[in-house]
Motif scaffolding. Structure first.
Motif, PDB file in Angstrom:
ATOM      1  N   GLY A   1       0.782  -1.222   0.000  1.00 25.10           N
ATOM      2  CA  GLY A   1       0.000   0.000   0.000  1.00 25.10           C
ATOM      3  C   GLY A   1       0.816   1.275   0.000  1.00 25.10           C
ATOM      4  O   GLY A   1       0.289   2.360  -0.216  1.00 25.10           O
ATOM      5  N   TYR A   2       2.110   1.171   0.227  1.00 28.58           N
ATOM      6  CA  TYR A   2       2.969   2.357   0.241  1.00 28.58           C
ATOM      7  C   TYR A   2       3.604   2.526  -1.129  1.00 28.58           C
ATOM      8  O   TYR A   2       4.261   1.622  -1.638  1.00 28.58           O
ATOM      9  N   LYS A   3       3.393   3.671  -1.725  1.00 27.56           N
ATOM     10  CA  LYS A   3       4.018   3.986  -3.006  1.00 27.56           C
ATOM     11  C   LYS A   3       4.930   5.183  -2.794  1.00 27.56           C
ATOM     12  O   LYS A   3       4.498   6.234  -2.345  1.00 27.56           O
ATOM     13  N   PRO A   4       6.221   5.039  -3.103  1.00 28.63           N
ATOM     14  CA  PRO A   4       7.156   6.139  -2.868  1.00 28.63           C
ATOM     15  C   PRO A   4       6.831   7.357  -3.731  1.00 28.63           C
ATOM     16  O   PRO A   4       6.267   7.239  -4.810  1.00 28.63           O
ATOM     17  N   THR A   5       7.201   8.506  -3.234  1.00 27.80           N
ATOM     18  CA  THR A   5       7.048   9.743  -3.977  1.00 27.80           C
ATOM     19  C   THR A   5       8.259   9.902  -4.893  1.00 27.80           C
ATOM     20  O   THR A   5       9.392   9.987  -4.433  1.00 27.80           O
ATOM     21  N   ILE A   6       7.986   9.909  -6.185  1.00 23.83           N
ATOM     22  CA  ILE A   6       9.034  10.050  -7.201  1.00 23.83           C
ATOM     23  C   ILE A   6       8.699  11.341  -7.947  1.00 23.83           C
ATOM     24  O   ILE A   6       7.937  11.333  -8.892  1.00 23.83           O
ATOM     25  N   ASP A   7       9.251  12.454  -7.483  1.00 30.23           N
ATOM     26  CA  ASP A   7       8.790  13.744  -8.002  1.00 30.23           C
ATOM     27  C   ASP A   7       9.887  14.648  -8.557  1.00 30.23           C
ATOM     28  O   ASP A   7       9.613  15.756  -9.000  1.00 30.23           O
ATOM     29  N   GLN A   8      11.123  14.199  -8.562  1.00 25.68           N
ATOM     30  CA  GLN A   8      12.209  15.006  -9.103  1.00 25.68           C
ATOM     31  C   GLN A   8      12.864  14.216 -10.237  1.00 25.68           C
ATOM     32  O   GLN A   8      13.652  13.303  -9.994  1.00 25.68           O
ATOM     33  N   PRO A   9      12.537  14.544 -11.486  1.00 28.58           N
ATOM     34  CA  PRO A   9      13.071  13.764 -12.605  1.00 28.58           C
ATOM     35  C   PRO A   9      14.596  13.815 -12.687  1.00 28.58           C
ATOM     36  O   PRO A   9      15.212  14.837 -12.396  1.00 28.58           O
ATOM     37  N   TYR A  10      15.165  12.695 -13.068  1.00 31.43           N
ATOM     38  CA  TYR A  10      16.568  12.693 -13.448  1.00 31.43           C
ATOM     39  C   TYR A  10      16.658  13.347 -14.819  1.00 31.43           C
ATOM     40  O   TYR A  10      15.785  13.146 -15.670  1.00 31.43           O
ATOM     41  N   THR A  11      17.699  14.117 -15.041  1.00 30.60           N
ATOM     42  CA  THR A  11      17.904  14.721 -16.348  1.00 30.60           C
ATOM     43  C   THR A  11      18.475  13.665 -17.292  1.00 30.60           C
ATOM     44  O   THR A  11      19.009  12.634 -16.860  1.00 30.60           O
ATOM     45  N   ARG A  12      18.394  13.957 -18.548  1.00 25.58           N
ATOM     46  CA  ARG A  12      18.987  13.087 -19.558  1.00 25.58           C
ATOM     47  C   ARG A  12      20.493  12.929 -19.286  1.00 25.58           C
ATOM     48  O   ARG A  12      21.029  11.829 -19.365  1.00 25.58           O
ATOM     49  N   GLU A  13      21.155  14.026 -18.935  1.00 26.64           N
ATOM     50  CA  GLU A  13      22.594  13.977 -18.673  1.00 26.64           C
ATOM     51  C   GLU A  13      22.912  13.080 -17.479  1.00 26.64           C
ATOM     52  O   GLU A  13      23.908  12.343 -17.496  1.00 26.64           O
ATOM     53  N   GLU A  14      22.100  13.144 -16.445  1.00 28.83           N
ATOM     54  CA  GLU A  14      22.317  12.275 -15.275  1.00 28.83           C
ATOM     55  C   GLU A  14      22.159  10.805 -15.656  1.00 28.83           C
ATOM     56  O   GLU A  14      22.959   9.955 -15.231  1.00 28.83           O
ATOM     57  N   ILE A  15      21.141  10.507 -16.442  1.00 28.80           N
ATOM     58  CA  ILE A  15      20.923   9.119 -16.857  1.00 28.80           C
ATOM     59  C   ILE A  15      22.075   8.642 -17.741  1.00 28.80           C
ATOM     60  O   ILE A  15      22.547   7.506 -17.615  1.00 28.80           O
ATOM     61  N   LEU A  16      22.564   9.508 -18.615  1.00 32.12           N
ATOM     62  CA  LEU A  16      23.705   9.129 -19.458  1.00 32.12           C
ATOM     63  C   LEU A  16      24.968   8.915 -18.627  1.00 32.12           C
ATOM     64  O   LEU A  16      25.773   8.021 -18.916  1.00 32.12           O
ATOM     65  N   GLN A  17      25.139   9.700 -17.567  1.00 38.14           N
ATOM     66  CA  GLN A  17      26.267   9.486 -16.646  1.00 38.14           C
ATOM     67  C   GLN A  17      26.123   8.136 -15.943  1.00 38.14           C
ATOM     68  O   GLN A  17      27.112   7.404 -15.779  1.00 38.14           O
ATOM     69  N   TYR A  18      24.902   7.823 -15.535  1.00 37.00           N
ATOM     70  CA  TYR A  18      24.678   6.528 -14.887  1.00 37.00           C
ATOM     71  C   TYR A  18      24.952   5.391 -15.869  1.00 37.00           C
ATOM     72  O   TYR A  18      25.554   4.373 -15.503  1.00 37.00           O
TER      73      TYR A  18
END
Length: 165
Positions: free
Chosen positions: A84-101
């Protein structure tokens, strides 16, 4: 080619296809959760990279988070042990952050596949197979979500991502 080299090659190809999709994704689609999906495209990309990284670890206890990880952002829905608990996901990762990951994950692929023992226990109590099974499970999961993102690009933006060997 050894099994370790074969697995590394397939993981790199999967991450490369995901990277191409991230790079070509239009900004409105990057921030969207199109159709009936509750998940934004950036979130699917993060989830995919997180779990490639996670399941490359020899065990859940040996896993070290990427320095830019945000708690609970790896989940696409409810947390299994918190009904019943759904985390709050409210700050998008940028494209650059995802590419770094993605680059970080490429390095982890090389490091981990070079030393893994296919016959060793999975290291994850919920995965009842050996390390080779974990690697195959991990590839299947990554391909599933990478395919979802690529389909979004094709159906929502008319962008095709070429197959990578």
């Amino acid at each position: 080619m050894t099994i370790q080299e074969s697995l590394a090659s397939q993981f790199h190809s999967t991450v490369n296809m995901l990277t191409q999709a991230v790079e070509q994704c239009p900004e409105p689609l990057w921030l969207a959760a199109p159709g009936q999906s509750p998940n934004h495209t950036w979130h699917l990309a993060y989830h995919t990279l997180f779990y490639i990284h996670f399941y490359l670890s020899p065990s859940d206890s040996a896993f070290i988070f990427w320095p830019q990880h945000r708690p609970e952002y790896n989940y696409l829905g409810s947390i299994p042990w918190k009904p019943g608990y759904k985390p709050t996901i409210d700050q998008p990762y940028t494209r650059e952050e995802i590419l770094q990951y993605a680059q970080f994950v490429h390095e982890e692929i090389d490091r981990r596949t070079a030393t893994f023992d296919p016959e060793a226990p999975s290291g994850f109590s919920w995965l009842p197979f050996n390390q080779l099974g974990v690697m195959l499970y991990n590839l299947r999961h990554a391909a599933h979500h990478t395919g979802q993102i690529i389909e979004r690009l094709r159906t929502q933006a008319g962008i095709g991502i070429p197959w990578t060997r």
